[in-house]
Design an enzyme around this catalytic site. Structure first.
Site, PDB file in Angstrom:
ATOM      1  N   HIS A 102       8.758   3.391   8.894  1.00  0.00           N
ATOM      2  CA  HIS A 102       8.615   2.241   9.823  1.00  0.00           C
ATOM      3  C   HIS A 102       7.207   2.638  10.794  1.00  0.00           C
ATOM      4  O   HIS A 102       7.212   3.725  10.960  1.00  0.00           O
ATOM      5  CB  HIS A 102       9.714   2.286  11.036  1.00  0.00           C
ATOM      6  CG  HIS A 102       9.581   1.327  12.029  1.00  0.00           C
ATOM      7  ND1 HIS A 102       9.802   0.139  11.764  1.00  0.00           N
ATOM      8  CD2 HIS A 102       9.083   1.610  13.341  1.00  0.00           C
ATOM      9  CE1 HIS A 102       9.586  -0.487  13.185  1.00  0.00           C
ATOM     10  NE2 HIS A 102       9.421   0.299  14.057  1.00  0.00           N
ATOM     11  N   LEU A 142      19.107  -5.220   5.757  1.00  0.00           N
ATOM     12  CA  LEU A 142      20.086  -5.134   4.688  1.00  0.00           C
ATOM     13  C   LEU A 142      21.476  -5.410   5.297  1.00  0.00           C
ATOM     14  O   LEU A 142      21.722  -5.062   6.296  1.00  0.00           O
ATOM     15  CB  LEU A 142      19.993  -3.644   4.123  1.00  0.00           C
ATOM     16  CG  LEU A 142      18.408  -3.167   3.575  1.00  0.00           C
ATOM     17  CD1 LEU A 142      18.796  -1.634   3.107  1.00  0.00           C
ATOM     18  CD2 LEU A 142      17.903  -4.183   2.914  1.00  0.00           C
ATOM     19  N   SER A 152       0.822  -1.264   0.083  1.00  0.00           N
ATOM     20  CA  SER A 152       0.084  -0.089  -0.062  1.00  0.00           C
ATOM     21  C   SER A 152       0.956   1.139  -0.002  1.00  0.00           C
ATOM     22  O   SER A 152       0.535   2.391  -0.630  1.00  0.00           O
ATOM     23  CB  SER A 152      -0.828  -0.264   0.939  1.00  0.00           C
ATOM     24  OG  SER A 152      -0.353   0.023   2.356  1.00  0.00           O
TER      25      SER A 152
HETATM   26  C1  GAR Z   1       3.876  -0.647   6.749  1.00  0.00           C
HETATM   27  O1  GAR Z   1       3.030  -0.355   8.129  1.00  0.00           O
HETATM   28  C2  GAR Z   1       5.092  -0.338   6.982  1.00  0.00           C
HETATM   29  O2  GAR Z   1       5.309   0.658   7.658  1.00  0.00           O
HETATM   30  C3  GAR Z   1       5.677  -1.659   7.789  1.00  0.00           C
HETATM   31  O3  GAR Z   1       5.054  -2.721   6.935  1.00  0.00           O
HETATM   32  C4  GAR Z   1       3.943  -2.276   6.251  1.00  0.00           C
HETATM   33  C5  GAR Z   1       3.746  -2.638   4.948  1.00  0.00           C
HETATM   34  O4  GAR Z   1       2.741  -2.238   4.414  1.00  0.00           O
HETATM   35  N1  GAR Z   1       7.262  -1.874   7.678  1.00  0.00           N
HETATM   36  C6  GAR Z   1       7.944  -2.353   8.682  1.00  0.00           C
HETATM   37  O5  GAR Z   1       7.392  -2.775   9.672  1.00  0.00           O
HETATM   38  C7  GAR Z   1       9.347  -2.375   8.312  1.00  0.00           C
HETATM   39  N2  GAR Z   1       9.932  -2.881   9.472  1.00  0.00           N
HETATM   40  P1  GAR Z   1       2.477  -2.139   2.668  1.00  0.00           P
HETATM   41  O6  GAR Z   1       3.081  -3.265   2.195  1.00  0.00           O
HETATM   42  O7  GAR Z   1       1.051  -2.113   2.611  1.00  0.00           O
HETATM   43  O8  GAR Z   1       3.001  -0.780   2.453  1.00  0.00           O
END
Ligand code: GAR
Length: 206
Positions: free
Chosen positions: A112, A96, A16
């Site tokens: 994050h 990474l 998203s």
């Molecule tokens: C988001 O909430 C992002 O902040 C989190 O994963 C989700 C991905 O959503 N990322 C982390 O937790 C990284 N440590 P999306 O695939 O719908 O963009």
């Protein structure tokens, strides 16, 4: 068109945030172009989003590589061959190695779902609910060798309500993620981000 910031977007799931970047590019509020979307997960819905918008994408299964460094070397090869200027981690659930970090110094961003340095790592929204904080939010930061420790570019706060679950809080935070990630990328594109140690200053903010 030639001087548009070239992005490589790394995803693992729903995508998203990738969608919000695509939408902002399409409506002209983010002056960048996505050269390649890379997913380590072949089932990531984000791949469908890339396809729908005619954006090139590649699946790179980390399980096909001997170690994290070999996986990152291949990521670097793909990103460089697509002339990527800025690497965008958008729900990319891999840590990474220096192989990727050294290839794109101060040129890798992450989002994050917490107000760092609170609640780094996994399940940040659950950590926030369980801890009982009254405010949480999201953070866009440059990536360094630590887990969610890099210099902070922008943050946005949301309230944590008494009856919040991990899911309801995550949804409230996600709305803010979709707003601030494209903003942070545009600031980078404008050359407005000045890093001084671990502080990022925003210059000539438009
Ligand atoms: C988001 O909430 C992002 O902040 C989190 O994963 C989700 C991905 O959503 N990322 C982390 O937790 C990284 N440590 P999306 O695939 O719908 O963009």
């Amino acid at each position: 068109m030639a001087d548009l910031l070239k992005l490589g977007v790394l995803i693992s799931g729903n995508g998203s945030n990738l969608q919000s970047i695509i939408d902002n590019i399409e409506k002209g509020s983010l002056k960048a172009s996505i050269k390649i979307v890379i997913s380590n997960n072949p089932d990531a819905f984000g791949l469908t989003r890339a396809k729908k918008h005619g954006i090139p994408f590649i699946v790179l299964k980390h399980t096909n590589f001997k170690n994290k460094e070999d996986f990152d070397s291949e990521l670097v090869r793909i990103l460089k061959s697509n002339n990527v200027d800025l690497v965008i981690l958008a729900g990319f659930m891999r840590i990474l190695t220096p192989v990727l970090l050294k290839a794109f110094p101060r040129r890798i961003m992450n989002i994050h779902p917490a107000l760092l340095p609170s609640f780094p790592g996994l399940h940040s929204q659950k950590q926030a609910v369980d801890y009982g904080v009254k405010i949480s939010g999201c953070t866009v930061h440059f990536v360094d060798e630590g887990v969610d420790t890099g210099p902070i570019i922008i943050q946005s706060a949301v309230p944590v309500l008494d009856d919040d679950t991990e899911e309801t809080l995550a949804a409230r935070i996600l709305k803010e993620e979709h707003r601030i990630y494209p903003q942070a990328i545009q600031l980078f594109a404008d050359g407005s981000l000045e890093t001084d140690g671990r502080k990022v200053k925003i210059k000539n903010n438009k």
